[in-house]
Design a protein around this motif. Structure first.
Motif, PDB file in Angstrom:
ATOM      1  N   GLY A  83      49.475 104.720  56.696  1.00 44.92           N
ATOM      2  CA  GLY A  83      48.986 103.711  57.626  1.00 44.92           C
ATOM      3  C   GLY A  83      47.519 103.377  57.478  1.00 44.92           C
ATOM      4  O   GLY A  83      46.992 102.516  58.180  1.00 44.92           O
ATOM      5  N   ILE A  84      46.836 104.038  56.562  1.00 50.12           N
ATOM      6  CA  ILE A  84      45.403 103.765  56.357  1.00 50.12           C
ATOM      7  C   ILE A  84      45.282 102.440  55.586  1.00 50.12           C
ATOM      8  O   ILE A  84      45.926 102.262  54.548  1.00 50.12           O
ATOM      9  CB  ILE A  84      44.768 104.911  55.534  1.00 50.12           C
ATOM     10  CG1 ILE A  84      44.882 106.255  56.256  1.00 50.12           C
ATOM     11  CG2 ILE A  84      43.325 104.580  55.156  1.00 50.12           C
ATOM     12  CD1 ILE A  84      44.056 106.385  57.492  1.00 50.12           C
ATOM     13  N   GLY A  85      44.438 101.533  56.094  1.00 54.65           N
ATOM     14  CA  GLY A  85      44.310 100.239  55.435  1.00 54.65           C
ATOM     15  C   GLY A  85      42.943 100.005  54.811  1.00 54.65           C
ATOM     16  O   GLY A  85      42.813  99.259  53.841  1.00 54.65           O
ATOM     17  N   LEU A  86      41.928 100.638  55.390  1.00 56.71           N
ATOM     18  CA  LEU A  86      40.548 100.388  54.961  1.00 56.71           C
ATOM     19  C   LEU A  86      39.804 101.698  54.774  1.00 56.71           C
ATOM     20  O   LEU A  86      40.101 102.694  55.457  1.00 56.71           O
ATOM     21  CB  LEU A  86      39.807  99.587  56.039  1.00 56.71           C
ATOM     22  CG  LEU A  86      40.229  98.138  56.224  1.00 56.71           C
ATOM     23  CD1 LEU A  86      39.636  97.586  57.518  1.00 56.71           C
ATOM     24  CD2 LEU A  86      39.786  97.306  55.030  1.00 56.71           C
ATOM     25  N   PRO A  87      38.779 101.677  53.918  1.00 55.27           N
ATOM     26  CA  PRO A  87      37.959 102.877  53.793  1.00 55.27           C
ATOM     27  C   PRO A  87      37.417 103.363  55.139  1.00 55.27           C
ATOM     28  O   PRO A  87      37.317 104.574  55.378  1.00 55.27           O
ATOM     29  CB  PRO A  87      36.847 102.425  52.841  1.00 55.27           C
ATOM     30  CG  PRO A  87      37.515 101.390  51.980  1.00 55.27           C
ATOM     31  CD  PRO A  87      38.438 100.658  52.908  1.00 55.27           C
ATOM     32  N   SER A  88      37.082 102.435  56.037  1.00 60.51           N
ATOM     33  CA  SER A  88      36.547 102.867  57.345  1.00 60.51           C
ATOM     34  C   SER A  88      37.583 103.682  58.133  1.00 60.51           C
ATOM     35  O   SER A  88      37.226 104.586  58.888  1.00 60.51           O
ATOM     36  CB  SER A  88      36.083 101.662  58.171  1.00 60.51           C
ATOM     37  OG  SER A  88      37.132 100.733  58.323  1.00 60.51           O
TER      38      SER A  88
ATOM     39  N   LEU B  78      46.200 110.632  46.619  1.00 61.84           N
ATOM     40  CA  LEU B  78      46.628 109.257  46.350  1.00 61.84           C
ATOM     41  C   LEU B  78      48.122 109.175  46.022  1.00 61.84           C
ATOM     42  O   LEU B  78      48.634 110.007  45.263  1.00 61.84           O
ATOM     43  CB  LEU B  78      45.796 108.740  45.170  1.00 61.84           C
ATOM     44  CG  LEU B  78      45.593 107.245  45.033  1.00 61.84           C
ATOM     45  CD1 LEU B  78      44.969 106.631  46.278  1.00 61.84           C
ATOM     46  CD2 LEU B  78      44.723 106.933  43.815  1.00 61.84           C
ATOM     47  N   GLY B  79      48.770 108.146  46.571  1.00 60.57           N
ATOM     48  CA  GLY B  79      50.158 107.863  46.203  1.00 60.57           C
ATOM     49  C   GLY B  79      50.197 107.082  44.901  1.00 60.57           C
ATOM     50  O   GLY B  79      49.211 106.429  44.510  1.00 60.57           O
TER      51      GLY B  79
ATOM     52  N   VAL C 211      42.788 113.022  53.440  1.00 58.49           N
ATOM     53  CA  VAL C 211      43.526 111.791  53.770  1.00 58.49           C
ATOM     54  C   VAL C 211      44.449 111.482  52.598  1.00 58.49           C
ATOM     55  O   VAL C 211      44.041 111.604  51.444  1.00 58.49           O
ATOM     56  CB  VAL C 211      42.531 110.618  53.978  1.00 58.49           C
ATOM     57  CG1 VAL C 211      43.254 109.296  54.043  1.00 58.49           C
ATOM     58  CG2 VAL C 211      41.703 110.825  55.237  1.00 58.49           C
ATOM     59  N   LEU C 212      45.677 111.114  52.907  1.00 50.96           N
ATOM     60  CA  LEU C 212      46.619 110.697  51.861  1.00 50.96           C
ATOM     61  C   LEU C 212      46.960 109.232  52.087  1.00 50.96           C
ATOM     62  O   LEU C 212      47.328 108.835  53.200  1.00 50.96           O
ATOM     63  CB  LEU C 212      47.888 111.552  51.915  1.00 50.96           C
ATOM     64  CG  LEU C 212      48.880 111.393  50.751  1.00 50.96           C
ATOM     65  CD1 LEU C 212      49.773 112.634  50.648  1.00 50.96           C
ATOM     66  CD2 LEU C 212      49.754 110.156  50.852  1.00 50.96           C
ATOM     67  N   LEU C 213      46.845 108.434  51.044  1.00 49.89           N
ATOM     68  CA  LEU C 213      47.167 107.012  51.191  1.00 49.89           C
ATOM     69  C   LEU C 213      47.671 106.446  49.878  1.00 49.89           C
ATOM     70  O   LEU C 213      47.433 107.003  48.804  1.00 49.89           O
ATOM     71  CB  LEU C 213      45.936 106.240  51.672  1.00 49.89           C
ATOM     72  CG  LEU C 213      44.680 106.316  50.808  1.00 49.89           C
ATOM     73  CD1 LEU C 213      44.592 105.141  49.852  1.00 49.89           C
ATOM     74  CD2 LEU C 213      43.458 106.351  51.692  1.00 49.89           C
TER      75      LEU C 213
END
Ligand code: DXP
Length: 256
Positions: free
Chosen positions: A184-189, A14-15, A202-204
């Motif tokens: 660039g990840i916007g949604l859990p999906s 997580l950022g 995944v890093l978001l």
């Protein structure tokens, strides 16, 4: 799966930027159950008081810190920022960003490889933020990177996986290198889709920090990442063009 010898329990990184308050950041990190957070040295060092309260909060979270060179546009800036981060956080880890283009925040892959070479030679453990280009990936591995972090989509856009084909090719090409979809990840999906491709983590940041309820969204992402990984390990079926009845009918029903 390990990242330079560290095996996190959670595959979500997580950022720590853009949260409405430090308390919300703290709640989000806890709700996500992450072991790794990334911190921008340049952004935080510029705050009043040198960001001391922020550093104290990050330390109190009890998670592994992955400092990053967000906002660096040249090799020199990125290398200097990495060296400062190592002093501040006492870690050889560095998330290396060398931004090449202002509208898309696309990595300058030439500068990235050059900076990675310098930092790996200085003993850093580099997590390069890159495009999904196979040749760039090869050069980064040659430079000494033992983790690769291709983008899903441009930072902050929330568009998800712009090029699943390229990400799949990268996974196939580097079966033994830990791969993290970053940005660039916007949604859990979207996060689940990255994990279903066999990505290691995944890093978001923005999708959680800018959510209506960041802590709830952090929890949703944690579950999606877990579900995506579980699905990958379970061996998804091959998609097919022709329909195939899922409940084959044996014989005929006797009506009337
Ligand atoms: C925090 C950080 O490192 C970002 O530069 C990262 O790439 C995340 O991007 P998103 O904000 O799009 O999730």
């Amino acid at each position: 799966m390990d990242f330079y010898g560290f095996t996190p329990r959670s595959r979500l990184f997580l950022g720590t930027a853009q949260y409405p308050s430090p308390a919300v950041l703290q709640k989000s990190v806890e709700a996500a159950g992450v072991d790794v957070v990334t911190v921008s040295l340049r952004r935080e060092a510029g705050r009043l008081g040198g960001g001391q309260d922020f550093w104290a909060l990050i330390r109190s979270l009890g998670v592994r810190v992955l400092p990053n060179t967000a906002g660096c546009h040249s090799v020199k800036e990125a290398v200097t920022t990495a060296q400062m981060a190592r002093e501040v956080f006492g870690t050889p880890w560095i998330k290396l960003e060398v931004i090449g283009e202002a509208d898309t925040l696309q990595p300058d892959v030439f500068g990235l490889v050059e900076a990675a070479r310098i930092l790996c030679a200085e003993g850093f453990e580099v997590f390069p933020y890159m495009t999904e280009d196979l040749v760039v990936a090869e050069r980064l591995v040659e430079a000494g990177c033992r983790v690769l972090m291709p983008w899903g989509a441009p930072i902050g856009t929330g568009k998800g996986l712009n090029n699943p084909y390229g990400l799949r090719a990268l996974r196939a090409h580097f079966p033994d290198v830990p791969l993290v979809v970053d940005a660039g990840i916007g949604l859990p999906s979207h996060a689940a889709a990255a994990m279903e491709l066999g990505y290691d983590a995944v890093l978001l940041n923005t999708a959680v920090a800018k959510a209506g309820d960041p802590a709830a969204m952090a929890a949703a992402f944690a579950r999606a990442v877990e579900a995506g990984r579980l699905a990958f390990e379970a061996g998804p079926m091959e998609p097919r063009d022709m329909a195939a009845p899922s409940t084959p009918v044996l014989g005929r029903a006797l009506l009337g």
